[in-house]
Scaffold this motif. Structure first.
Motif, PDB file in Angstrom:
ATOM      1  N   ASP A 261      59.465  68.521  14.525  1.00  0.00           N
ATOM      2  CA  ASP A 261      58.739  69.628  13.900  1.00  0.00           C
ATOM      3  C   ASP A 261      58.484  70.697  14.948  1.00  0.00           C
ATOM      4  O   ASP A 261      58.065  70.376  16.074  1.00  0.00           O
ATOM      5  CB  ASP A 261      57.383  69.170  13.339  1.00  0.00           C
ATOM      6  CG  ASP A 261      57.526  68.172  12.200  1.00  0.00           C
ATOM      7  OD1 ASP A 261      58.598  68.131  11.582  1.00  0.00           O
ATOM      8  OD2 ASP A 261      56.553  67.434  11.941  1.00  0.00           O
ATOM      9  N   LEU A 262      58.714  71.967  14.582  1.00  0.00           N
ATOM     10  CA  LEU A 262      58.414  73.062  15.491  1.00  0.00           C
ATOM     11  C   LEU A 262      57.360  73.965  14.862  1.00  0.00           C
ATOM     12  O   LEU A 262      57.552  74.494  13.765  1.00  0.00           O
ATOM     13  CB  LEU A 262      59.660  73.884  15.824  1.00  0.00           C
ATOM     14  CG  LEU A 262      59.385  74.967  16.877  1.00  0.00           C
ATOM     15  CD1 LEU A 262      60.447  74.956  17.962  1.00  0.00           C
ATOM     16  CD2 LEU A 262      59.288  76.348  16.250  1.00  0.00           C
ATOM     17  N   LEU A 263      56.242  74.120  15.566  1.00  0.00           N
ATOM     18  CA  LEU A 263      55.114  74.923  15.091  1.00  0.00           C
ATOM     19  C   LEU A 263      54.956  76.143  15.986  1.00  0.00           C
ATOM     20  O   LEU A 263      54.520  76.018  17.132  1.00  0.00           O
ATOM     21  CB  LEU A 263      53.829  74.095  15.102  1.00  0.00           C
ATOM     22  CG  LEU A 263      52.595  74.762  14.491  1.00  0.00           C
ATOM     23  CD1 LEU A 263      52.763  74.917  12.985  1.00  0.00           C
ATOM     24  CD2 LEU A 263      51.337  73.940  14.805  1.00  0.00           C
ATOM     25  N   PRO A 264      55.322  77.319  15.507  1.00  0.00           N
ATOM     26  CA  PRO A 264      55.130  78.525  16.330  1.00  0.00           C
ATOM     27  C   PRO A 264      53.648  78.789  16.586  1.00  0.00           C
ATOM     28  O   PRO A 264      52.780  78.386  15.809  1.00  0.00           O
ATOM     29  CB  PRO A 264      55.740  79.634  15.465  1.00  0.00           C
ATOM     30  CG  PRO A 264      56.651  78.938  14.517  1.00  0.00           C
ATOM     31  CD  PRO A 264      56.011  77.616  14.253  1.00  0.00           C
ATOM     32  N   GLU A 265      53.392  79.479  17.677  1.00  0.00           N
ATOM     33  CA  GLU A 265      52.015  79.802  18.047  1.00  0.00           C
ATOM     34  C   GLU A 265      51.338  80.589  16.928  1.00  0.00           C
ATOM     35  O   GLU A 265      51.858  81.586  16.434  1.00  0.00           O
ATOM     36  CB  GLU A 265      52.012  80.627  19.333  1.00  0.00           C
ATOM     37  CG  GLU A 265      50.635  80.860  19.920  1.00  0.00           C
ATOM     38  CD  GLU A 265      50.724  81.553  21.258  1.00  0.00           C
ATOM     39  OE1 GLU A 265      49.984  81.156  22.177  1.00  0.00           O
ATOM     40  OE2 GLU A 265      51.535  82.484  21.395  1.00  0.00           O
ATOM     41  N   GLY A 266      50.177  80.107  16.484  1.00  0.00           N
ATOM     42  CA  GLY A 266      49.411  80.779  15.448  1.00  0.00           C
ATOM     43  C   GLY A 266      49.845  80.474  14.030  1.00  0.00           C
ATOM     44  O   GLY A 266      49.225  80.964  13.077  1.00  0.00           O
ATOM     45  N   ALA A 267      50.886  79.671  13.836  1.00  0.00           N
ATOM     46  CA  ALA A 267      51.375  79.364  12.494  1.00  0.00           C
ATOM     47  C   ALA A 267      50.572  78.226  11.874  1.00  0.00           C
ATOM     48  O   ALA A 267      50.038  77.358  12.569  1.00  0.00           O
ATOM     49  CB  ALA A 267      52.849  79.005  12.531  1.00  0.00           C
ATOM     50  N   ALA A 268      50.506  78.235  10.549  1.00  0.00           N
ATOM     51  CA  ALA A 268      49.757  77.202   9.838  1.00  0.00           C
ATOM     52  C   ALA A 268      50.608  75.979   9.539  1.00  0.00           C
ATOM     53  O   ALA A 268      50.068  74.898   9.301  1.00  0.00           O
ATOM     54  CB  ALA A 268      49.204  77.774   8.541  1.00  0.00           C
ATOM     55  N   ARG A 269      51.923  76.127   9.527  1.00  0.00           N
ATOM     56  CA  ARG A 269      52.805  75.006   9.223  1.00  0.00           C
ATOM     57  C   ARG A 269      54.093  75.175  10.017  1.00  0.00           C
ATOM     58  O   ARG A 269      54.403  76.273  10.509  1.00  0.00           O
ATOM     59  CB  ARG A 269      53.104  74.932   7.729  1.00  0.00           C
ATOM     60  CG  ARG A 269      53.764  76.162   7.160  1.00  0.00           C
ATOM     61  CD  ARG A 269      53.802  76.110   5.648  1.00  0.00           C
ATOM     62  NE  ARG A 269      54.369  77.313   5.071  1.00  0.00           N
ATOM     63  CZ  ARG A 269      54.269  77.655   3.802  1.00  0.00           C
ATOM     64  NH1 ARG A 269      53.622  76.839   2.982  1.00  0.00           N
ATOM     65  NH2 ARG A 269      54.814  78.765   3.345  1.00  0.00           N
TER      66      ARG A 269
END
Length: 379
Positions: A261-269
């Motif tokens: 899973d990759l979660l960008p900075e500030g993303a909710a999902r």
């Protein structure tokens, strides 16, 4: 379940680990455990009233879809003359051998031998039938104890089918032991390999955890320079312009599957989620087939995803090609040396090796013995 925890350079404690002892089994001589669901084909390849050949760890399997649309999996050898059933003809819900037209039901029982009368003597058994399920656009078989199939869950791919994500499917043969694939994805310190595709990335291990059947790692990724591929920017949910934000990547080996899973900075999902299975094809398990599902978050403007799709596909294919080059080189070194001479220093990889070793089964030479538990023919 036993669990240990460790952190990287952010001040957490470090988990204890050990290097393989001299008496440890060579991981490359450990096979996957058969008591799990393994994909062996894309669903779209198994067309209605057609049959295809596939395999699991040297076991040849004939997959066919009957007239009703149900998929069946049989040992790919006719009980009569051992001719592959994958060369046969689908007849309703049965599969007929191309040679003498012996017919088999989906469970492997012989339903008809055309030239025998009803009272004539028949063979004592048919062929092996495998439990089979379809999910996520894949055909799964259960090559282990069939009595365990019903109680064994299929892998969970939570973003598949979600209206917020679109799925890209991969199916590729890689000439290496499946364990090299697990190690490659978990060890993100190999980003130098992909410098021409993603630029310069700095991975920082934030945390690692391990249990009896799983290993998990969390990395912080920062782009530190170099040209960044357009597909990489789109895949990370950064839009057309790209960004130098830091992303958190979570990778898990939960035996026998792997997720990312990759979660960008500030993303909710997550911007994207990946599920992968590495299915051995040959008896020695030095060749595996990689099945991957890459679910990518849809942008607010639908047309953007349509335009970006070829760039994302090209990017992922390039990264995979470089990874395949590396792991196949590792396998060639093992073949030439006849043993594992790796000097591994990364605790995370030592941990995943222990999980794969503990949950797999030793490879043993194949012998021409009859298969146990084959169904008897109907009277």
């Amino acid at each position: 379940m036993t669990e240990t925890d460790s952190s990287g350079a952010r001040g957490g404690r470090t988990a204890e680990h050990r290097s393989p002892a001299p008496g440890d089994a060579d991981l490359r001589r450990i096979g996957v455990h058969p008591d799990h669901w393994y994909p062996v084909a894309l669903s779209r390849r198994v067309r209605r009233e057609r049959v295809i050949a596939t395999s699991f760890a040297g076991e040849r399997i004939a997959l066919y879809r009957g007239r009703s649309g149900a998929v069946h999996a049989l040992e790919d050898r006719c009980a009569h003359r051992q001719v592959p059933l994958s060369m046969g003809v689908v007849d309703g819900e049965a599969l007929r051998c191309c040679y003498h037209a012996w017919a088999y039901r989906g469970d492997g029982r012989i339903s008809q031998i055309p030239y025998l009368a009803k009272g004539d003597r028949r063979p004592p058994r048919g062929v092996r039938g495998y439990p089979v399920r379809e999910a996520y656009g894949l055909v799964f078989v259960f090559p282990g104890d069939p009595e365990k199939a019903e109680a064994t869950a299929l892998p969970d791919v939570p973003a598949f089918g979600s209206p917020d994500y679109r799925t890209m499917t991969f199916s590729r043969t890689v000439r290496c032991h499946y364990s090299f694939m697990h190690e490659n994805l978990l060890d993100m310190n190999h980003q130098f390999l992909h410098r021409g595709v993603v630029g310069r990335l700095r991975p920082e291990l934030l945390e690692q955890r391990t249990g009896e059947t799983w290993v998990e790692a969390r990395y912080l990724f920062t782009h530190t320079g170099g040209k960044r591929n357009r597909g990489a920017s789109l895949l990370a949910g950064e839009g057309i312009g790209g960004s130098d934000s830091a992303d958190v990547m979570t990778i898990r080996t939960r035996y026998p599957y792997q997720t990312l899973d990759l979660l960008p900075e500030g993303a909710a999902r997550p911007a994207f989620r990946m599920w992968a299975a590495y299915v051995p094809e040959d008896a020695e398990q030095r060749v595996c087939h990689t099945y991957g599902l890459l679910t990518i978050e849809k942008p607010r403007i639908p047309a953007v995803m349509h335009l970006a799709w070829p760039f994302i596909r090209h990017f992922t294919e390039r990264v995979f090609a470089e990874d395949r080059m590396a792991v196949e080189a590792e396998q060639r070194a093992w073949d030439e040396q006849g043993e594992d001479r790796n000097h591994e220093v990364f605790p995370l990889i030592l941990n995943v090796r222990e999980v794969l070793r503990a949950n797999g089964v030793p490879l043993v030479p194949r012998t021409a013995t009859p298969c146990a538990g084959l169904p008897d023919p109907l009277p």
